[in-house]
Every structure is written in structure tokens, then in C-alpha cells.
Design an enzyme around this catalytic site. Structure first.
Site, short mmCIF file in Angstrom:
data_model
loop_
_atom_site.label_atom_id
_atom_site.label_comp_id
_atom_site.label_asym_id
_atom_site.label_seq_id
_atom_site.Cartn_x
_atom_site.Cartn_y
_atom_site.Cartn_z
N ARG A 1 11.15 -1.62 10.98
CA ARG A 1 10.03 -1.32 11.89
C ARG A 1 9.93 -2.36 12.99
O ARG A 1 10.06 -3.55 12.73
CB ARG A 1 8.72 -1.27 11.08
CG ARG A 1 8.37 0.14 10.64
CD ARG A 1 7.22 0.22 9.71
NE ARG A 1 6.02 -0.51 10.08
CZ ARG A 1 4.90 -0.51 9.37
NH1 ARG A 1 4.84 0.19 8.26
NH2 ARG A 1 3.85 -1.20 9.75
N ARG B 1 -0.64 -9.40 12.88
CA ARG B 1 -1.21 -8.35 12.00
C ARG B 1 -2.01 -9.00 10.88
O ARG B 1 -3.06 -8.49 10.49
CB ARG B 1 -0.08 -7.48 11.43
CG ARG B 1 0.50 -6.56 12.49
CD ARG B 1 1.84 -6.01 12.10
NE ARG B 1 1.80 -5.15 10.94
CZ ARG B 1 2.88 -4.80 10.25
NH1 ARG B 1 4.06 -5.25 10.59
NH2 ARG B 1 2.76 -4.00 9.22
N LYS C 1 0.84 -1.20 0.00
CA LYS C 1 0.00 0.00 0.00
C LYS C 1 0.88 1.26 0.00
O LYS C 1 0.68 2.17 -0.81
CB LYS C 1 -0.93 0.02 1.23
CG LYS C 1 -1.87 -1.17 1.32
CD LYS C 1 -2.79 -1.09 2.52
CE LYS C 1 -2.09 -1.16 3.85
NZ LYS C 1 -1.38 -2.44 4.12
N ARG D 1 11.79 -5.49 4.77
CA ARG D 1 11.48 -4.06 4.59
C ARG D 1 12.43 -3.18 5.40
O ARG D 1 12.76 -3.47 6.55
CB ARG D 1 10.05 -3.77 5.03
CG ARG D 1 9.78 -2.26 5.07
CD ARG D 1 8.35 -1.89 5.14
NE ARG D 1 7.64 -2.50 6.25
CZ ARG D 1 6.33 -2.46 6.38
NH1 ARG D 1 5.60 -1.86 5.46
NH2 ARG D 1 5.74 -3.03 7.39
N ARG E 1 -10.03 0.66 8.23
CA ARG E 1 -9.58 -0.70 8.48
C ARG E 1 -10.62 -1.54 9.20
O ARG E 1 -10.38 -2.70 9.51
CB ARG E 1 -8.36 -0.60 9.37
CG ARG E 1 -7.15 -1.31 8.87
CD ARG E 1 -6.06 -0.91 9.83
NE ARG E 1 -4.89 -1.64 9.70
CZ ARG E 1 -3.78 -1.18 9.12
NH1 ARG E 1 -3.75 -0.01 8.56
NH2 ARG E 1 -2.72 -1.91 9.11
P1 AP5 Z 1 4.83 -1.62 1.87
O1 AP5 Z 1 4.52 -0.76 0.69
O2 AP5 Z 1 5.55 -1.00 3.02
O3 AP5 Z 1 3.50 -2.39 2.35
P2 AP5 Z 1 2.23 -1.85 3.14
O4 AP5 Z 1 1.04 -2.52 2.53
O5 AP5 Z 1 2.23 -0.36 3.18
O6 AP5 Z 1 2.54 -2.50 4.55
P3 AP5 Z 1 2.38 -1.90 6.01
O7 AP5 Z 1 3.12 -2.86 6.91
O8 AP5 Z 1 2.80 -0.48 6.12
O9 AP5 Z 1 0.88 -2.04 6.22
P4 AP5 Z 1 0.13 -2.21 7.52
O10 AP5 Z 1 -1.23 -2.02 7.01
O11 AP5 Z 1 0.36 -3.45 8.28
O12 AP5 Z 1 0.80 -1.10 8.47
P5 AP5 Z 1 0.36 0.37 8.86
O13 AP5 Z 1 1.57 1.19 8.91
O14 AP5 Z 1 -0.80 0.82 8.05
O15 AP5 Z 1 5.66 -2.89 1.33
C1 AP5 Z 1 6.18 -3.85 2.22
C2 AP5 Z 1 7.59 -4.30 1.74
O16 AP5 Z 1 7.47 -5.00 0.51
C3 AP5 Z 1 8.55 -3.13 1.47
O17 AP5 Z 1 9.84 -3.53 1.83
C4 AP5 Z 1 8.47 -2.92 -0.05
O18 AP5 Z 1 9.67 -2.41 -0.57
C5 AP5 Z 1 8.18 -4.33 -0.55
N1 AP5 Z 1 7.28 -4.37 -1.70
C6 AP5 Z 1 6.16 -3.61 -1.89
N2 AP5 Z 1 5.55 -3.97 -3.04
C7 AP5 Z 1 6.29 -5.00 -3.57
C8 AP5 Z 1 6.15 -5.82 -4.73
N3 AP5 Z 1 5.12 -5.68 -5.57
N4 AP5 Z 1 7.08 -6.79 -4.94
C9 AP5 Z 1 8.10 -6.97 -4.09
N5 AP5 Z 1 8.29 -6.22 -2.98
C10 AP5 Z 1 7.39 -5.26 -2.71
O19 AP5 Z 1 -0.21 0.13 10.35
C11 AP5 Z 1 0.64 -0.21 11.43
C12 AP5 Z 1 -0.20 -0.37 12.71
O20 AP5 Z 1 -0.86 0.88 13.02
C13 AP5 Z 1 -1.35 -1.40 12.62
O21 AP5 Z 1 -0.89 -2.72 12.90
C14 AP5 Z 1 -2.32 -0.85 13.68
O22 AP5 Z 1 -1.91 -1.19 14.98
C15 AP5 Z 1 -2.18 0.67 13.54
N6 AP5 Z 1 -3.18 1.25 12.59
C16 AP5 Z 1 -2.90 1.88 11.41
N7 AP5 Z 1 -4.02 2.27 10.81
C17 AP5 Z 1 -5.04 1.89 11.61
C18 AP5 Z 1 -6.45 1.99 11.50
N8 AP5 Z 1 -7.06 2.58 10.43
N9 AP5 Z 1 -7.21 1.47 12.50
C19 AP5 Z 1 -6.63 0.89 13.59
N10 AP5 Z 1 -5.30 0.75 13.74
C20 AP5 Z 1 -4.51 1.26 12.75
#
Ligand code: AP5
Length: 224
Positions: A159, A170, A13, A126, A87
């Protein structure tokens, strides 16, 4: 354009959002990035969110909705792409209600589909920039200089919630609480499923293929 990007942890994402905003000039609103900024600044909100984030659980809806509401309304004129929000079905319903009160709506929802086994490999490799938020991978998307951000020269970090145990939690949280948001949007508006298992640039091509159909003509020709 007002867009929501859905997907499991590690679906890409953040990676795709950065490309979308650079092409279409939208604002990138990532609930995860905002929470991490609050944590580094040591705010009350950051302290409240910490335990949930470190265990792989969701931060309660009321905290998140309040945190995101102001930023979304402010960005709704220029257009935005939401990453990590909504979410839960409750967050999605509250987002719709809040946009509707100012005569707006979500224009498209893109759902990145990824196999759980691909997630583990992506998460453990990552590396992120704590300053500008750029995202890399030790094998798939390497920075030019090992461990250093191409954009701002900061030292890259891993992270704390990218350990195998927290990633497993997660993913569980995603399947239980966030998957129903996919069904919510399938019934309410323009929805696209995207295969996110392949290379990042192949995924970008699929994303752009859908968004170009909606974008104003002038914004379609920028090269990524
Ligand atoms: P990346 O682009 O970083 O993936 P992502 O989908 O953004 O993953 P996140 O871990 O950031 O998502 P998340 O939803 O778990 O975390 P968030 O920060 O929102 O890509 C991942 C890796 O793969 C990278 O190294 C990249 O280079 C590589 N990659 C990407 N695309 C690729 C491809 N096509 N091929 C190969 N490699 C690739 O949330 C964190 C925490 O915050 C949650 O657990 C929760 O506790 C809290 N939180 C956040 N939002 C909310 C909400 N709305 N409600 C409640 N709690 C929330």
C-alpha cells in the site's frame, strides 16, 4: 451481531475482521477498503479522498459518513463488523443516531491494543491483494507462493500509505482523533479491550472468546 473493531493502523483490524466474518457469517464493512475501491475506480469520492489518505490524515467526516451510511443500514439486518469506521467521536455519534432511527444499535465494540513500535514492523511488511482484499505479511503471514494471493491468484501489492513517514502520521492521527472514540464506546455499551501484540491466531482466540458469548448457538462451532 453488529460489531465495531477499533485499533491503531496495523493493529490487525482487517486480518481479524476476515476471520470474524468467515466464522459468524457477517458482512465486513471496511471504510479504508471502500475508499481504495473508489480511488481505483477513479470516482469523484476517490479523488477527494486521495490527498488525505496519502498523507495519513483522516478524510472529512461528512464524506465518510455519507459513504458508510447506506451500506451500514443495508447490512444491519444480516449483521456486520465495521473496520476503520467510526474513527472520530462525531462519526460514532452519527452512526448511533442512524442505527437508532431504525431501532438498532451496536452490540459490541472490540478495541485492539497494540504498541506503536510493533505497528512499524507490521506495516512495512504488509502485502495486500488489490482484487480480493486479502492481507499478508512478508514474515508473519506469508502467502503460499511469494507475492501471489492464495485466494484469487492476483499479484500482491504494497500500500502506498505504508511508508515509514506516512505510517508515523497515521499513528499521530490515531492518537489525536481516534483514541477518543475508545472512551466514547467505553461509556456507551459493551466494550472489550484486546491485547493485539501477539500472534494473529492468539488474537483471534481472544476475539472469538468474547463474540461466542453473544453469537447464536449454531454459529459457534465452525472451525476457522
Ligand atoms: P492489518 O490487518 O492489515 O491491520 P489493520 O489494523 O487493518 O491496518 P490498516 O492499515 O488497514 O488500518 P488503518 O486503520 O490505518 O487503514 P484503513 O485502510 O482503515 O494488519 C497489518 C499487517 O500486520 C498485515 O501485514 C498483517 O498480515 C499483519 N498482522 C496482523 N495481525 C498480526 C498479528 N497479530 N501478528 C503479526 N502480524 C500481524 O484507512 C486508510 C486511510 O483511509 C486512513 O489513513 C484515512 O485517510 C482513510 N479513512 C479510512 N476510514 C476512515 C474514516 N472512518 N474516517 C476518515 N478517514 C478514513
Amino acid at each position: 451481531m453488529r460489531i465495531v473493531l477499533l485499533g491503531a493502523p496495523g493493529a490487525g483490524k482487517g486480518t481479524q475482521c476476515k476471520r470474524i466474518v468467515s466464522k459468524y457469517g457477517l458482512l465486513h464493512l471496511s471504510s479504508g477498503d471502500i475508499l481504495r475501491q473508489e480511488r481505483s475506480a477513479g470516482t469523484e469520492l476517490g479523488k477527494k479522498a486521495q490527498g488525505y489518505m496519502d498523507s495519513g490524515a483522516l478524510v472529512p467526516d461528512e464524506i465518510i459518513v455519507e459513504m458508510m451510511a447506506g451500506a451500514i443500514i443495508k447490512a444491519s439486518e444480516s449483521g456486520f463488523v465495521l473496520d476503520g469506521f467510526p474513527r472520530t467521536v462525531d462519526q460514532a455519534a452519527q452512526l448511533d443516531k442512524s442505527l437508532k432511527s431504525s431501532g438498532k444499535k451496536i452490540d459490541a465494540v472490540l478495541s485492539l491494543q497494540i504498541d506503536d513500535k510493533v505497528v512499524a514492523q507490521r506495516m512495512t511488511g504488509r502485502r495486500s491483494c488489490p482484487k480480493c482484499g486479502a492481507v499478508y505479511h512478508i514474515e508473519n503471514l506469508k502467502p503460499k507462493v511469494n507475492g501471489i494471493c492464495d485466494g484469487c491468484g492476483s499479484k500482491l501489492i504494497q500500500r502506498p500509505d505504508d511508508t515509514p513517514e506516512v505510517v508515523a502520521n497515521r499513528l499521530r492521527t490515531y492518537h489525536q482523533q481516534t483514541k477518543p472514540v475508545v472512551d466514547y464506546y467505553k461509556k456507551n455499551g459493551t466494550f472489550y479491550d484486546i491485547d493485539a501484540n501477539s500472534d494473529a491466531s492468539d488474537v483471534t482466540a481472544l476475539v472469538i472468546g468474547h463474540l461466542d458469548k453473544m453469537a447464536p448457538v449454531g454459529s459457534r462451532c465452525r472451525i476457522l
